[in-house]
Design an enzyme around this catalytic site. Structure first.
Site, PDB file in Angstrom:
ATOM      1  N   THR A   1      23.478  17.202  75.531  1.00  0.00           N
ATOM      2  CA  THR A   1      22.587  17.267  76.736  1.00  0.00           C
ATOM      3  C   THR A   1      22.904  16.007  77.581  1.00  0.00           C
ATOM      4  OG1 THR A   1      20.180  17.056  77.884  1.00  0.00           O
ATOM      5  CG2 THR A   1      20.668  16.301  75.549  1.00  0.00           C
TER       6      THR A   1
ATOM      7  N   HIS B   1      17.043  17.180  59.506  1.00  0.00           N
ATOM      8  CA  HIS B   1      17.370  16.389  57.942  1.00  0.00           C
ATOM      9  C   HIS B   1      17.252  17.149  56.889  1.00  0.00           C
ATOM     10  CE1 HIS B   1      18.065  12.830  56.130  1.00  0.00           C
ATOM     11  NE2 HIS B   1      17.158  11.930  56.632  1.00  0.00           N
TER      12      HIS B   1
END
Length: 483
Positions: A402, A454
């Site tokens: 982005t 994560h």
């Protein structure tokens, strides 16, 4: 003489979507339609899609008005089919056969991609008398207008000229692409009142903007590039979105229905934020050499005609970093409690459009050369700007970029697209003081922010991946040596 009422149901145009909003009807009751002719444009949660009718006949009833959200499987249009469907006497035949009360609705039967033909049916809603003028709007109850002359010759094989010219011969419906029609609708501009400047008399986006400017100028309530608004407007009506056309004079609040792209984006972001444990890391780097390479590639005859910009080299750097750290390219299968390693890269590029943020992706980006990647990115951006991105182009992404730097933003903490492992935010590239070869000099500097899941990527792997992206951009010769 026989006639059959055939019904066309809202199909699943996006592999699992449950609803769509009817943006525009291209036909009215009494119009003759042919198999494959586009009869309406709908907006799903992912894109605007034109729907072709799967049979020949005369439009009998439009079940829903423009702006209505319809579930997949619901009947949206009924058509009189059969040998005498277009005969003037058919109105009387159908009227005599009409029941006094609406038949019980059939069980919902979603139609898969491909617009399967629904079986003939005689169930109808109660017939209501309506004046002839009612045929100019999408009725909710059945109408039996006089059948007009047959449609004009088909120009592209599916009853459409490609610009929304689906009406009858002599109707002189303005020619414009569906995204331009949507823009005009959002801004309250009548396409018929616009003098087209496009090839073949097609109304362009610029024509709509000019008309909006002319309409707003007498009120002296908005800048020339946007419709009247109570607050400072963006650079253009397209960037302002539908809300710009909803602000009433003196209004203290405006309520905007959340649907379509914005609705699904909000749901996806909430789901992602509260499902995947996000971690974001940052790195600031000198990209002066990369910016020089961008200019050199622009001047290279072998790259003539291609769109060369920093995003191209950033995308290539991400692909190289993935090759060096393949475990980042994965997804989490909650049901199976498995990590799925992807041996391909579908590289997503976040794009801001009038309908909201969408993230189409370049399929198999890992296998493309620099010139092929440039071509794919150009097509992706052009399609998104035209509002023609298909649902399939936004499915199956693995990692996303982005570019918040285009808005002058230094960096951010992006939220993952559901099902992806990482997203890279690219900040603005600015001249800044930087220590280079022992001296403080003005250098082109930017900041990258990498958010990752994560569960899939631990701190070491995420740090190595981000460091590799930065290393390629600081020393772009690694585009060759690390490939």
């Amino acid at each position: 003489m026989f006639v059959t009422i055939s019904e066309f149901k809202m199909p699943d145009v996006g592999e699992g979507l449950t609803e769509a909003e009817i943006l525009k009807w291209f036909v009215q009751p009494g119009d003759t339609v042919t198999d494959g002719q586009v009869v309406c444009e709908v907006e799903t949660a992912k894109a605007a899609v034109e729907l072709p009718i799967p049979f020949d006949g005369v439009v009998h009833e439009l079940r829903f008005a423009e702006g209505t959200t319809v579930d997949v499987g619901q009947v949206i249009i009924s058509v009189r089919t059969g040998a005498d469907a277009d005969a003037p006497a058919v109105a009387a035949v159908v009227a005599e056969a009409a029941p006094e009360a609406e038949a019980a609705p059939a069980a919902r039967q979603p139609v898969l991609v491909g617009y399967g033909v629904s079986t003939a049916s005689t169930k109808r809603r109660p017939r209501k008398a309506a004046p002839a003028a009612a045929t100019t709007a999408a009725p909710v109850a059945p109408a039996l207008p006089v059948v007009p002359a047959p449609t004009a010759p088909v120009l592209n094989g599916n009853g459409s000229n490609g610009y929304g010219g689906h009406g009858q011969a002599g109707a002189e419906r303005p020619l414009a692409k569906p995204p331009v029609r949507k823009l005009a609708k959002d801004l309250g501009i009548d396409l018929a009142a616009i003098v087209p400047t496009g090839d073949g008399g097609v109304v362009t986006r610029e024509d709509v903007h000019a008309a909006a400017t002319a309409a707003a100028a007498p009120q002296q309530a908005a800048p020339v590039s946007a419709p009247a608004a109570a607050a400072p407007a963006p650079a253009s009506p397209a960037e302002a979105g539908p809300a710009a056309a909803l602000v009433a004079p003196g209004a203290r609040e405006t309520r905007i229905p959340v649907k379509g792209v914005r609705k699904i984006t909000a749901q996806a972001m909430v789901s992602s934020a509260f499902t995947a444990p996000h971690v974001t890391e940052f790195i600031t780097l000198d990209v002066t050499r990369t910016m020089k390479l961008v200019q050199e590639l622009k001047d290279d005859p072998d790259m003539a005609g291609l769109r060369i910009n920093p995003l191209l080299l950033i995308a290539k750097a991400v692909l190289i970093a993935i090759r060096r750290n393949p475990d980042v390219n994965a997804s989490w299968d909650e049901a199976a409690q498995e990590i799925v390693l992807k041996h391909y890269v579908n590289l997503g590029i976040a794009a801001a459009t009038p309908r909201g943020l969408i993230v189409p992706n370049v399929k198999d980006a890992h296998a493309k050369t620099l010139s092929e990647l440039s071509q794919s990115l150009s097509e992706l951006v052009a399609t998104a700007r035209e509002g023609k991105t298909s649902p399939s182009d936004m499915q199956g992404g693995t990692i996303t970029i982005t570019n918040v730097g285009v808005f002058g933003v230094d960096t951010g903490t992006p939220i993952l697209n559901p099902g992806e492992s990482a997203i890279l935010a690219v900040g603005a590239i600015k001249l800044q003081p930087w220590v280079h070869k022992g001296k403080v000099k003005a250098r082109q500097v930017t900041t990258l922010a990498l958010s990752f899941d994560h569960r899939l990527i631990d701190g070491e792997l995420g740090s190595r991946f981000l460091a590799d992206i930065a290393a390629v951009l600081e020393h772009p010769k690694r585009l060759v040596t690390w490939s």
